[in-house]
Design an enzyme around this catalytic site. Structure first.
Site, PDB file in Angstrom:
ATOM      1  N   GLU A 213      14.751  35.786  73.917  1.00 23.16           N
ATOM      2  CA  GLU A 213      14.393  34.321  73.838  1.00 23.16           C
ATOM      3  C   GLU A 213      12.543  34.195  73.937  1.00 23.16           C
ATOM      4  O   GLU A 213      12.254  33.536  73.247  1.00 23.16           O
ATOM      5  CB  GLU A 213      14.945  33.486  74.942  1.00 23.16           C
ATOM      6  N   ARG A 217      10.314  33.315  70.850  1.00 15.14           N
ATOM      7  CA  ARG A 217       9.643  31.969  70.831  1.00 15.14           C
ATOM      8  C   ARG A 217       8.311  31.809  71.314  1.00 15.14           C
ATOM      9  O   ARG A 217       7.568  31.448  70.751  1.00 15.14           O
ATOM     10  CB  ARG A 217      10.547  30.938  71.897  1.00 15.14           C
ATOM     11  N   THR A 613      12.811  35.028  63.452  1.00 17.39           N
ATOM     12  CA  THR A 613      13.991  34.130  63.475  1.00 17.39           C
ATOM     13  C   THR A 613      13.891  33.073  64.499  1.00 17.39           C
ATOM     14  O   THR A 613      14.756  31.948  64.160  1.00 17.39           O
ATOM     15  CB  THR A 613      15.247  34.953  64.239  1.00 17.39           C
TER      16      THR A 613
HETATM   17  C1  DMJ Z   1      17.092  30.089  67.626  1.00 15.40           C
HETATM   18  O1  DMJ Z   1      16.239  30.391  68.787  1.00 15.40           O
HETATM   19  C2  DMJ Z   1      16.736  31.144  66.556  1.00 15.40           C
HETATM   20  O2  DMJ Z   1      16.893  30.867  65.381  1.00 15.40           O
HETATM   21  C3  DMJ Z   1      18.088  32.101  66.986  1.00 15.40           C
HETATM   22  O3  DMJ Z   1      17.980  33.206  66.209  1.00 15.40           O
HETATM   23  C4  DMJ Z   1      19.282  31.363  66.972  1.00 15.40           C
HETATM   24  N1  DMJ Z   1      19.254  30.363  67.581  1.00 15.40           N
HETATM   25  C5  DMJ Z   1      18.374  29.453  67.613  1.00 15.40           C
HETATM   26  C6  DMJ Z   1      18.507  28.230  66.745  1.00 15.40           C
HETATM   27  O4  DMJ Z   1      19.852  27.738  66.553  1.00 15.40           O
END
Ligand code: DMJ
Length: 624
Positions: A213, A217, A613
């Site tokens: 995470e 992020r 992601t």
């Molecule tokens: C995000 O933090 C990222 O896209 C992750 O890969 C999956 N979950 C959340 C969004 O739904």
């Protein structure tokens, strides 16, 4: 004997000829030498004269045809003209373009594809929608700023902040590059200055964070902010916010601590948790790491190595992929748990939802990130991706009853066990990834014209389009127009009555089953992410229309008047019950992808940027 493919391009009428490129010259000469008309005409001088006249007429039309031209810097649109259309400056005159690259006939689309491709005359319609998305972002940010500045997340109903992600001010960092892309200088300056003033101190003193995470992020957000603020061009100061090097130095400090997850593990599989203040790491309770988490760090660590000049980040992260390459798989599919202790997969639960999803996403994206130097050292990632997608099509894709929605289910007990028709909303990242993997970010039209699509690519592109529809129907089948966290699909083996989404007028009300515990919506991005990618790749306006419908439902049911947006508890009832949290990815991903869906394609072009992601764009090597 393997079972027949449940879902394949082989089921679909497929006219090979339509993918064959014919140059302008070839078209003219072919019609001259093959048609009956030619036989009748070339023999008479009037016919020859008409033919010559036609060729000159066509050449004149091509030379005088006006073409639109947005000034793009770092992938961010700097100026959108007041005319109906955004203009892309390519630095060449019409004449130069004509001589460099001869005009071509459009590829031959099948009848059902006709009329779907980008029509520049309707582009201006979407500027209003884009503006509304920008206003939504400002509303989300102002709620966060008012009640939760510096906390990880806003609780918009209680008007409080919480530190669910370890206390690094995750919303600030996740939202920053969205504000940059939207051109919101005030937000960029507020977020940037907070980072400059507080983040390093937080990184030095905070305790436990999750490696994945924090990487996607916070590290991801810092690195894209570095790029978008001109860091790679050596800019000293951006017009708003701190110097780009502030983002880079903070990213390096954070990554140095996160590296302990790799270095303290006895194998190449990192531990899942890191204690920032003392740079130590430990496994999750139970000892296992999620497969998607350990394989969704590489874009960020690779890019950090590129911009810092220190190879150690990329090297540690890539060891994970190199190790996973050696592990046994089922048709390219991987179990959702892996042990950092033994380095082996654990269990036989195969799915593309939670704990599996972004493993598949990063296989192709890490390969794409290498740009033109996607050399032999990275090819294994593309091979693993192709094999996995074949496995998905063979083992996980089915069609629902009665209306044949294509969905991706799960194999919770291995390939010999029973199939579960369960699909997490998280799986809706897949249409976008499949489309991107097929054309490598260029348009389908161009890829077809240049004969770049393999049969595998076409299969994946078709699946992408079908799945995007299913993901959209997961929204429109509910009373609120918002998707549940998890949907089940009606199949021969599975049906439960009385669990529909509530929108009785949906054609798919009997195809999609929503269990009580799965009815929440966390403002997730995956569907709009895929709509954005598919719009860019196919030019089909329906993806914008679907995105707009979803955005309107967010506006109607999740907007909190005092500021921010909230997750919901039940999307099948009206008014939907509300939770009390605005996830950081609503600003980092959902609103960014919606904004880009309505933007000109030259803003963060998909053949020059790869999104991590969490929707933070990094430049593809050698292209920006
Ligand atoms: C995000 O933090 C990222 O896209 C992750 O890969 C999956 N979950 C959340 C969004 O739904």
């Amino acid at each position: 004997m393997s079972k027949p493919l449940p879902y394949s391009m082989k089921d679909v009428h497929y006219d090979n000829a339509k993918f064959r490129h014919r140059s302008f010259f070839k078209v003219i000469t072919q019609s001259l030498f093959t048609s009956n008309l030619k036989r009748d005409c070339v023999s008479c001088s009037t016919g020859k004269f008409l033919m010559v006249l036609m060729i000159f007429g066509l050449a004149y039309l091509m030379l005088t045809h006006a073409s639109p031209a947005i000034s793009v810097s770092n992938g961010v649109a700097k100026r959108i003209t007041t005319n109906d259309e955004a203009q892309v400056t390519v630095g060449s005159t019409r004449f130069e373009r004509f001589w460099r690259k001869p005009p071509r006939l459009p590829p031959r689309f099948s009848p059902d594809e006709k009329g779907k491709t980008k029509n520049t005359s309707v582009r201006s319609e979407w500027i209003d929608q884009q503006q509304k998305v920008k206003e939504a972002f400002v509303h989300a940010w102002s709620g966060y700023k008012k009640y939760a500045m510096g906390y990880d997340e806003l609780m918009p109903l209680s008007k409080l902040g919480n530190d669910g992600l370890g206390g690094l001010g995750a919303t600030v960092v996740d939202a920053l590059d969205t504000a940059m892309i939207m051109g919101l200088d005030e937000v960029v300056s507020e977020a940037g200055l907070w980072i400059e003033k507080h983040l390093l101190d937080r990184i030095t003193h905070k305790g436990q964070v999750n490696l994945f995470e924090t990487t996607i992020r916070v590290l991801g957000g810092l690195l894209s902010a570095y790029h978008l603020s001109g860091g790679e061009q050596g800019m000293n100061r951006t017009s708003t916010g701190p110097r780009p090097t502030v983002y880079l130095e903070t990213a390096k400090n954070l990554a140095d601590r996160l590296l302990s997850a790799f270095t303290s593990s006895p194998t190449s599989i990192p531990y899942s948790d890191v204690v920032l203040r003392d740079s130590s790491a430990h496994p999750a309770p139970g000892g296992l790491s999620s497969t998607s988490e350990v394989s969704t760090l590489q874009l960020e660590f690779n890019y950090l190595s590129t911009v810092s000049g220190d190879p150690k980040y990329g090297m540690e992260a890539m060891k994970v992929m190199e190790h996973i390459k050696t592990l046994p798989k089922v048709e390219g599919l991987v179990p959702i748990f892996v042990s950092p202790q033994s380095g082996e997969f654990s269990g036989e639960n195969f799915r593309l939802g939670s704990r599996g999803d972004s493993y598949y996403e990063y296989l192709i994206k890490v390969w794409l990130q290498q740009g033109t130097s996607r050399n032999i050292n990275f090819k294994y990632l593309h091979d693993m991706y192709e094999e996995a997608m074949k496995g998905v099509r063979h083992l996980l894709v089915r069609k629902s009853i009665p209306n044949e929605l294509v969905f991706v289910g799960e194999l919770p007990y291995g390939s010999g066990g029973s199939f579960s028709p369960k699909m997490d909303h998280l799986v809706c990242f897949l249409p976008g990834t499949l489309a991107l993997g097929a054309t490598k970010g260029i348009t389908k039209e161009k890829a077809m014209k240049d004969n770049l699509l393999t049969f595998e690519d076409l299969e994946n592109l078709k699946l992408a389009e079908d799945l995007a529809k299913t993901c959209f129907e997961m929204y429109s089948v509910t009373s609120s127009g918002l998707a549940p966290e998890i949907a089940y699909f009606h199949t021969e083996e599975y049906y439960e009555g009385g669990l529909d989404g509530g929108n009785k007028s949906s054609e798919y009300v009997n195809d999609i089953i929503i269990k009580h515990l799965d009815r929440h919506n966390l403002l997730r991005p995956e569907t709009v992410e895929s709509l954005f990618v598919l719009y860019r790749i196919t030019g089909d306006q329906k993806y914008r229309e679907w995105g707009w419908q979803i955005f309107e439902a967010f506006e109607k049911y999740t907007k909190v008047d005092s500021g921010g947006y909230t997750s919901l508890d039940d999307v099948t009832v009206l008014p939907p019950l509300r939770r009390d949290k605005m996830e950081t990815f609503f600003l980092g991903e959902t609103l960014k992808y919606l904004y880009l869906l309505f933007a000109d394609s030259s803003v963060i072009p998909l053949d020059k940027f790869v999104f991590n992601t969490e929707a933070h764009p990094f430049p593809i090597k050698g292209t920006v």
